[in-house]
Design an enzyme around this catalytic site. Structure first.
Site, PDB file in Angstrom:
ATOM      1  N   ARG A   1      17.980  17.820  20.230  1.00  0.00           N
ATOM      2  CA  ARG A   1      17.377  16.550  20.639  1.00  0.00           C
ATOM      3  C   ARG A   1      18.472  15.616  21.137  1.00  0.00           C
ATOM      4  O   ARG A   1      19.080  14.887  20.358  1.00  0.00           O
ATOM      5  CB  ARG A   1      16.622  15.923  19.466  1.00  0.00           C
ATOM      6  CG  ARG A   1      15.421  16.741  19.002  1.00  0.00           C
ATOM      7  CD  ARG A   1      14.756  16.069  17.815  1.00  0.00           C
ATOM      8  NE  ARG A   1      13.571  16.803  17.367  1.00  0.00           N
ATOM      9  CZ  ARG A   1      12.818  16.445  16.327  1.00  0.00           C
ATOM     10  NH1 ARG A   1      13.139  15.366  15.635  1.00  0.00           N
ATOM     11  NH2 ARG A   1      11.771  17.163  15.981  1.00  0.00           N
TER      12      ARG A   1
ATOM     13  N   ASP B   1      20.354  12.467  22.809  1.00  0.00           N
ATOM     14  CA  ASP B   1      20.111  11.033  22.737  1.00  0.00           C
ATOM     15  C   ASP B   1      19.944  10.425  24.121  1.00  0.00           C
ATOM     16  O   ASP B   1      20.167  11.084  25.140  1.00  0.00           O
ATOM     17  CB  ASP B   1      21.273  10.338  22.024  1.00  0.00           C
ATOM     18  CG  ASP B   1      21.335  10.664  20.539  1.00  0.00           C
ATOM     19  OD1 ASP B   1      20.291  11.028  19.967  1.00  0.00           O
ATOM     20  OD2 ASP B   1      22.430  10.547  19.958  1.00  0.00           O
TER      21      ASP B   1
ATOM     22  N   ARG C   1      30.136  12.517  19.855  1.00  0.00           N
ATOM     23  CA  ARG C   1      30.595  11.226  20.382  1.00  0.00           C
ATOM     24  C   ARG C   1      31.564  10.546  19.422  1.00  0.00           C
ATOM     25  O   ARG C   1      32.485   9.844  19.844  1.00  0.00           O
ATOM     26  CB  ARG C   1      29.401  10.329  20.682  1.00  0.00           C
ATOM     27  CG  ARG C   1      28.591  10.793  21.897  1.00  0.00           C
ATOM     28  CD  ARG C   1      27.267  10.057  22.001  1.00  0.00           C
ATOM     29  NE  ARG C   1      27.469   8.610  22.094  1.00  0.00           N
ATOM     30  CZ  ARG C   1      26.477   7.736  21.963  1.00  0.00           C
ATOM     31  NH1 ARG C   1      25.234   8.158  21.747  1.00  0.00           N
ATOM     32  NH2 ARG C   1      26.724   6.443  22.052  1.00  0.00           N
TER      33      ARG C   1
END
Length: 256
Positions: free
Chosen positions: A50, A52, A202
């Site tokens: 999934r 972002d 990230r």
């Protein structure tokens, strides 16, 4: 119901992420809307990861159940027609068994992060890479990345809203390469693991960028990892530059 695996590319900028939302555009919503043009009342689709808001994909994998049997090539062609004008494309389609699941059958996910160091603003790659305006050193980032390999409690590199049952994950690879880039240098981070925590990649890249800039020492990343404290993490970089590169299955549904 016949099941099909779809390999997808997409530009994440227009979307609020992969997952369908009632009031915002999503990649899942775009694909399901295209499927609804072919057949009605189909079940929801599932994906390997999934992504972002703003995150891209080179090799996202999803599966869908259809009411009738489709030739995989014709199904991909029909979906690509109905996906227009969204920046989403089906690059491969294959018939799979009922027990294939895009998320639960995946044995590994691979992410790519593109970071460009140059003073000039981006033009052609704007929104596709993260630009920083200062030089970066490759060797310290590579040294720091080695501290993250293996099985660890990654609480430090986990978003506070992460819904994973455990912060313990095994990081199989975090390789960094430096390439020529017009007016600067590009650094590509290749990250592999069976699964990831929310914002883990990230968080890695944002922290390693601090090492490359000289603000952190490589040993500071080891200390941050061992702290198991989100406050010890470096800055979380923007989604620009992050790509779900591939999901690995054994056997791969797209090899036939």
């Amino acid at each position: 119901m016949p099941r099909y695996a779809l390999k997808l590319e997409y530009d994440g900028r227009p979307f609020s992420g992969w997952q369908r939302q009632a009031d915002r555009p999503s990649v899942q919503g775009a694909v399901e809307a295209a499927l609804a043009r072919l057949e009605r009342d189909l079940p929801s689709i599932a994906a390997a990861g999934r992504t972002d808001a703003g995150v891209h994909a080179l090799g996202q994998v999803a599966h869908c159940d259809m009411a009738k049997v489709w030739d995989p090539f014709r199904l991909s062609e029909a979906l690509n027609h109905h996906l227009k004008p969204h920046p989403v494309a089906v690059v491969a389609c294959a018939a799979v068994s009922d027990d294939f699941h895009a998320r639960f059958s995946a044995q590994e996910r691979r992410y790519l992060f593109r970071l460009v160091s140059r003073r000039a603003p981006l033009v052609h790659d704007k929104g596709q890479v993260w630009r920083v305006g200062h030089p970066l050193a490759l060797a310290p980032m590579q040294e720091a990345a080695r501290h993250l390999l293996g099985r660890h409690d990654f609480t430090t590199f986990r978003a506070s809203l992460c819904q994973a049952a455990s912060p313990v994950k095994t990081l199989d690879a975090l390789d960094i390469e430096e390439l020529d880039y017009p007016g600067g240098r590009e650094f590509r981070f290749h990250v592999r693991a069976r699964s990831f925590l929310h914002n883990q990649v990230r968080s890695f890249v944002g922290t390693l960028e601090r090492v490359g800039a000289g603000a952190w020492a490589p040993e500071d990343v080891k200390a941050a990892l061992e702290a198991c404290d989100r406050a010890a993490c470096g800055p979380v970089c923007p989604p620009d530059g992050l790509y779900l590169a591939a999901a690995r299955y054994d056997p791969s549904p797209f090899d036939t």
